[in-house]
Design an enzyme around this catalytic site. Structure first.
Site, mmCIF file in Angstrom:
data_model
loop_
_atom_site.group_PDB
_atom_site.id
_atom_site.type_symbol
_atom_site.label_atom_id
_atom_site.label_comp_id
_atom_site.label_asym_id
_atom_site.label_seq_id
_atom_site.Cartn_x
_atom_site.Cartn_y
_atom_site.Cartn_z
ATOM 1 N N PRO B 243 32.518 -22.671 -50.144
ATOM 2 C CA PRO B 243 32.173 -22.187 -51.481
ATOM 3 C C PRO B 243 32.042 -20.662 -51.460
ATOM 4 C CG PRO B 243 30.206 -22.923 -50.353
ATOM 5 C CD PRO B 243 31.365 -23.192 -49.407
ATOM 6 N N HIS B 249 27.077 -26.365 -55.909
ATOM 7 C CA HIS B 249 27.538 -26.318 -57.296
ATOM 8 C C HIS B 249 28.865 -27.066 -57.408
ATOM 9 C CE1 HIS B 249 29.229 -22.800 -55.225
ATOM 10 N NE2 HIS B 249 30.243 -22.863 -56.068
#
Lengths: 309, 309
Positions: B243, B249
């Site tokens: 990420p 997320h």
């Protein structure tokens, strides 16, 4: 389709009357590609309208003309300025801002449909869905894959073969994909076609196929490094599900190339497939798999009829 | 960075002297995006050269100006004609062929590096690699994720929240991504940020997190259908590995949008992640994961030092 005129008279045909075109609607546009697909209409002398598809696409910058562009712009407007950053609107002279224009005229309803933006639907296919919906659909379609057999039997493209492992069980043939013109490595694209003919797709794979898959991964990388100088760490190596034809094949594309069909809802890394099968021989006969279908695809209709969409 | 001038004098600053620029080299070009990144140099009155980065990008077609383009072209050259197909070179007037121009001036070596085409390397990270190389790297970096906490605590962007599940263990907040301007649905892009703060990435997930992940999948789809009218079957819902920040997320993008970072070497479908964890709670503490690193990224150096590239 070649670039030669279709008949002797073609050379004398005047350009398509673009300026007289009536715009019916925008079929599709792509902000990223800077392209637009239009449905237009031209009136014959009798007043009858004939459909046309017009595709406009801005052209890539040419390195040798970039300097001209900076020096010969007709106008430069400051848009915003903040610290060391500023943005401008630059308006180039016509000769430096070519638009590639493609006309299909007269166009049929089928042409219009082809270019019309289609809704895309994501399917989450369980193993039961595969057996009840997808497999019967594949079997009913009898897609011709004679072109694949022609390559495997050296009846076609024999001079294009980059690497061959002739083993009938664990062998394959590596050839450049048709989309790649082989003139630059940026968009390198090759395909490995397996010698065995009964493996339709990812769904058929079990641990039995591990030697074949490992051969493709290892020998494919080596052959591409040797012939094109691109190391394995700069290759994206993957299968499609759904594939566009049901004879097992593996895609090799340059990692820096945003190849069509490499996004997560269609591509499966060969290294992941190998690890999944090593962990569980029946992985691809258990797991749900996701893929996208266009609204005009027959398989979507089958999923809809089954109440699965 | 806002669009406002940096200081009072900025408005009086004349446009950047584009026409006097010396072209040093092309840093990068994208044939697909119709963009080019240039390294240029401008001489000061004393004759000393100062570096600049110039980014040229052709602009998307505007629907309301397409008809003008067809009627007001300065020249139309037939390129090829075959049956119902023909292609042309169309040269539009300057006012219809804007080029977006961005200038970074003066540019430092860091700016030049940022835009220079970087080689990309694929890493196949085992669990041991994660523990020995990646995790110590993440911990040493102390990336600031205060902006995430500001959203979760309603200290920022509170008015942008599309959906919230306040449960401290299985809750999350759904907000539009900064890249999406919310004016059209074509490039819809939202982010779900989990309330829990100790989950860094995919690598930390176990079956314990299934309720959280299922909430994100289910409620995220429902909230987007309700607010934007886009059904779940037209959303690509995925995590990145690596990420860009280490607070868990999930990305929600329009399926028809070729979003950056949705290709198979970075994206992991949330539905697949859930199925993998349901099958084996330790799936992401066992499996090798593939990702790409640019040549200038520090994590690549760590893998190189460990002899893993």
């Amino acid at each position: 389709a070649g670039a030669a005129p279709h008949d002797g008279a073609a050379a004398a045909v005047p350009p398509f009357p673009l300026a007289e075109l009536r715009l019916r609607r925008v079929l599709r546009e792509s902000a990223r590609d800077k392209a637009v697909f239009l449905h237009g209409e031209v009136s014959s002398p009798s007043g009858e309208g004939t459909d046309a598809v017009i595709i406009l696409e801005k052209t890539p910058f040419q390195e040798e003309k970039v300097l001209d562009l900076l020096k010969k712009h007709t106008k430069l407007e400051l848009q915003m300025r903040n610290d060391i950053y500023s943005t401008y609107h630059l308006y180039p002279p016509p000769e430096l801002s070519e638009i590639k224009t493609t006309v299909v005229y007269p166009a049929t309803e089928k042409h219009l449909q082809k270019y019309l933006r289609q809704e895309v639907h994501l399917i989450r296919e369980t193993w039961e869905d595969y057996q009840n919906i997808t497999l019967p659909f594949i079997q009913s379609q009898s897609f011709s894959i004679q072109w694949v057999y022609n390559i495997l039997e050296k009846k076609a493209e024999a001079d294009r073969i980059i690497h061959e492992n002739p083993d009938p069980c664990n062998g394959f043939v590596l050839v450049p994909d048709f989309k790649w013109n082989q003139t630059q490595l940026d968009d390198l694209y090759l395909i490995a076609l397996v010698q065995r003919r009964e493996i339709k797709s990812l769904r058929d794979l079990t641990a039995e196929h591990l030697p074949l898959l490992r051969n493709i991964l290892q020998e494919g990388k080596e052959a591409i490094a040797k012939r094109f100088g691109v190391p394995g760490s700069q290759l994206r190596i993957y299968l499609h599900y759904q594939p566009s034809y049901y004879h097992l094949h593996v895609h090799f594309t340059a990692l820096g190339y945003d190849a069509p069909g490499c996004s997560v809802e269609r591509a499966h890394l060969l290294a992941d497939v190998i690890d999944n099968l090593a962990m569980d021989s029946m992985y691809y006969q258990k797991r749900a798999l996701t893929f996208a279908l266009r609204a005009d695809e027959l398989l979507l209709k089958k999923f809809q009829e089954a109440g699965r969409v």
